[in-house]
Design a protein around this motif. Sequence first.
Motif, mmCIF file in Angstrom:
data_model
loop_
_atom_site.group_PDB
_atom_site.id
_atom_site.type_symbol
_atom_site.label_atom_id
_atom_site.label_comp_id
_atom_site.label_asym_id
_atom_site.label_seq_id
_atom_site.Cartn_x
_atom_site.Cartn_y
_atom_site.Cartn_z
ATOM 1 N N ASP A 29 0.862 -1.184 0.000
ATOM 2 C CA ASP A 29 0.000 0.000 0.000
ATOM 3 C C ASP A 29 0.894 1.228 0.000
ATOM 4 O O ASP A 29 1.307 1.735 1.054
ATOM 5 N N GLU A 30 1.244 1.705 -1.216
ATOM 6 C CA GLU A 30 2.158 2.850 -1.328
ATOM 7 C C GLU A 30 1.596 4.102 -0.663
ATOM 8 O O GLU A 30 2.353 4.954 -0.188
ATOM 9 N N CYS A 31 0.270 4.207 -0.625
ATOM 10 C CA CYS A 31 -0.340 5.400 -0.034
ATOM 11 C C CYS A 31 -0.096 5.443 1.473
ATOM 12 O O CYS A 31 0.274 6.489 2.038
ATOM 13 N N CYS B 62 -4.110 10.179 -2.922
ATOM 14 C CA CYS B 62 -3.579 8.872 -3.333
ATOM 15 C C CYS B 62 -4.634 7.776 -3.169
ATOM 16 O O CYS B 62 -5.373 7.737 -2.181
ATOM 17 N N ASN C 35 -4.761 3.428 -3.527
ATOM 18 C CA ASN C 35 -3.981 2.217 -3.769
ATOM 19 C C ASN C 35 -4.715 1.293 -4.741
ATOM 20 O O ASN C 35 -5.928 1.117 -4.674
ATOM 21 N N TYR D 293 -0.587 2.246 -7.787
ATOM 22 C CA TYR D 293 -1.350 3.294 -7.107
ATOM 23 C C TYR D 293 -1.808 4.313 -8.159
ATOM 24 O O TYR D 293 -1.310 4.346 -9.290
#
Length: 633
Positions: free
Chosen positions: A523-525, A538, A540, A545
Motif C-alpha cells: 500500500d504505497e499510499c 492517493c 492504492n 497506485y
Amino acid sequence: MRRSDGLLLGFLLAVWGLELGFLASPAAGRFVVEKNSLMVTSPSDIRGKHDSAIGNFGIPQYGGSMAGTVVYPKTNNYACEEFLASDLLKPKPGALPNFLLIDRGECLFAKKVWNAQNAGASAVLVVDDKDEPLITMDLPREDDEAAKYIQNITIPSALIDKNFGEKLKKAFHSGEMVNVNLDWREAVPHPDDRVEYELWTNSNDECGPKCNMLMDFIKEFKGGAQLLEKGGYSQFTPHYITWYCPKPFIFSKQCKSQCINHGRYCAPDPEQDFSTGYEGKDVVVENLRQLCVFKVANESKKPWIWWDYVTDFHIRCPMKVKKYNKECADAVIKSLGLDVKKIEKCMGDTNADSENPILKMEQDAQVGKGSRGDVTILPTLIVNNRQYRGKLEKKAVLKAICAGFEETTEPAVCLSDDIQTNECLDNNGGCWQDKAANITACKDTFRGRVCECLVVDGVQFKGDGYSHCEAIGPGRCRINNGGCWQETKNGKTSSACQDTGDSKCKCPPGFKGDGIKTCADIDECKEKTACQCPECSCKNTWGSYECTCSGGLLYMREHDTCISKTASEAKATWTALWLILGLLAFAAFGAYIVYKYRLRSYMDSEIRAIMAQYMPLDSRGEVPNHAHEEDRA
C-alpha cells in the motif's frame, strides 16, 4: 504312468499340509541337474574339463566365465560356522579371485555359501560326500533362518563329485597352485536371435518368504520383460502348477476345499488350515484367471499386459486384506482395458465334472520334454528349454536371458541401458519431483534408476536431481512459472519469475514477499511512498497506485507534482510549434541537398561535352568534327 504318479503324489503331500509348491517332488518325476563346465588349468597332472552342478541360489555368470584360485580352509571345512578374521579370503590386489573348496554335510548348502561369501570368497565349490551322480544344491525345506540370507547371496556356487574334489584337496595340500575356470557360456542354449522363456509361478501370496521373493521379482522384472517382448526379442509364457485328487478322496473335505472340476485341478491350502481363510481352490481359480488374462492379451497382440495384471492384482487384491476375489480381479482387468467376458469364457465352468482345456495343458506341460526335466520347484524359470539355476533376481535373470541369444545377434538391450526398469514408480525413485508441473528427475535404465535434472520444452533444469532441480535461462517461466509466485486480479497478471538475471524469484514492483509462495500488495499510499505533492490525493491499486490532483490540476507521475491545465496546454502548443519548425528545417535541408546534387551533375555533363570536342576520351572512340565536314561540303 510317471505323469499321473507325480501329480498324485504331489496332491497327497499338499493334503498332508506341506508347502508342496516350493518342494521338489520325490523320484517319481524326472529332475534334470543343470551343469556348467569347470576347467582345471593347473597343476598339469589334473588339468582337464569336469562337470559341476549349478547351485539354485546365488548368481551364476550366465554367458560368461570366471577364473580363480582354489583355497581349502585349515579349519571349518564344512563352512557351517562363520570364518575368523584370520581366514579372510579376499585376494590381494592383482591376484586371481579365491574359490573356496568346502565339504558337503553338517548344514544347509546355502549357509555354507553365505559364510564363504562373508569371508571374501568369489565362488564356492562343494565336494560331494558320496559317490553319486551330481545333484542340484537347493533348500530342502522352507527355513526361517535361511530366508534371512539366501536372497543376499550374490556369488556363484557348484557341486563337484567326490573323486574330483579329493584330487583338488591333494593338490592344494601339496603346495601346488590350483587354478580353475568356471564356464557358464554353454549353460543356456543360444540357437538364434530370439529367446523363449517360461516362468512357473503361483498367485498365492501367503506362503512365506519364497512367495514374497517371487512377487518382488515379478515387480522388478516387469519393465525389462515388457520391453523385450514389445521389441520382438523374446517370447514369454507363464505357467502354473496344479495337481489332482485321487478318486477315492474326491468327496473328502480336503479335496473339496483344494480342488475344482471334481478333483481334477488342485492347489495346497494357503494357510495350511482347512477351517479358516482362503482355500486351495481359490488359488486354482485365480491361477486359471491369470492364464486366461495372458491368453486374451496374447490374442490382442499385447501379451505383456500379463505382467501388469499380476503386479496390480498383488498390490490391489492381497489375501491379507481379504480382497483375493473375483470382484477385485475384474476391477484390475477393466483398468487394463481387457474384456472381462472373454476371460470368463476362457475360464469355463470350474464346477463342471469335466476337464478344463487350459489347466489340462498346464498339467501336460509340467512333464519335462527333451533336455528339460519335470517342473517340481516353484518358482522355476526356463530359458530356451533349459531350467535356470540361481537367484531369481532381475539382473541375474536378464543376464541368463541375454545368454540365450546366438552370438553376435544379441540385441542392443543386452549391451546398453536401453532396457528401463520401473523403479521410478516406487516413491519416484527417491528423486526430485514437481507434481504441479508433472516433472521428475527420475529416469529408469537397465541398471536401475538415476536422478538427473532434465530439459523440458527447451528449458534446462539444474540441481543434484535428488532434492533440488531449478529451471534456468530463457523460457524458465513457461514451466510452472519457474516455481515462483503468480497471481491474476481484475484481468492483470503479476509474476515473481524473470527469464533473465540470477533465476531467483523476486516480487515485482508494488509487491513484497519471498517471491516463491507469497507476494503481498504494497500500500504505497499508507507507506507515504507515492503522491507526496500537497495538491495530490492517493488511491492504492493492486500492485500500483493512482494519484489525482485537486482544483482541476493535472498529475505528472515522473515528477510527483501537479500542474495547471493552461500550463499543460501551453506546453503542448510550444511542443507542437517546435515540432513543426523542426520538420520545416529538415525539409529545407533535404531540398538543398537535392539541388546541390542536380547542379553538380549538370556541370559535370557540360564539361565532359566541351572536352570531348578537343580530345578523345579513354572510354570512347574519336569524336567526329562536324565543322570540317561542312567545309568539305
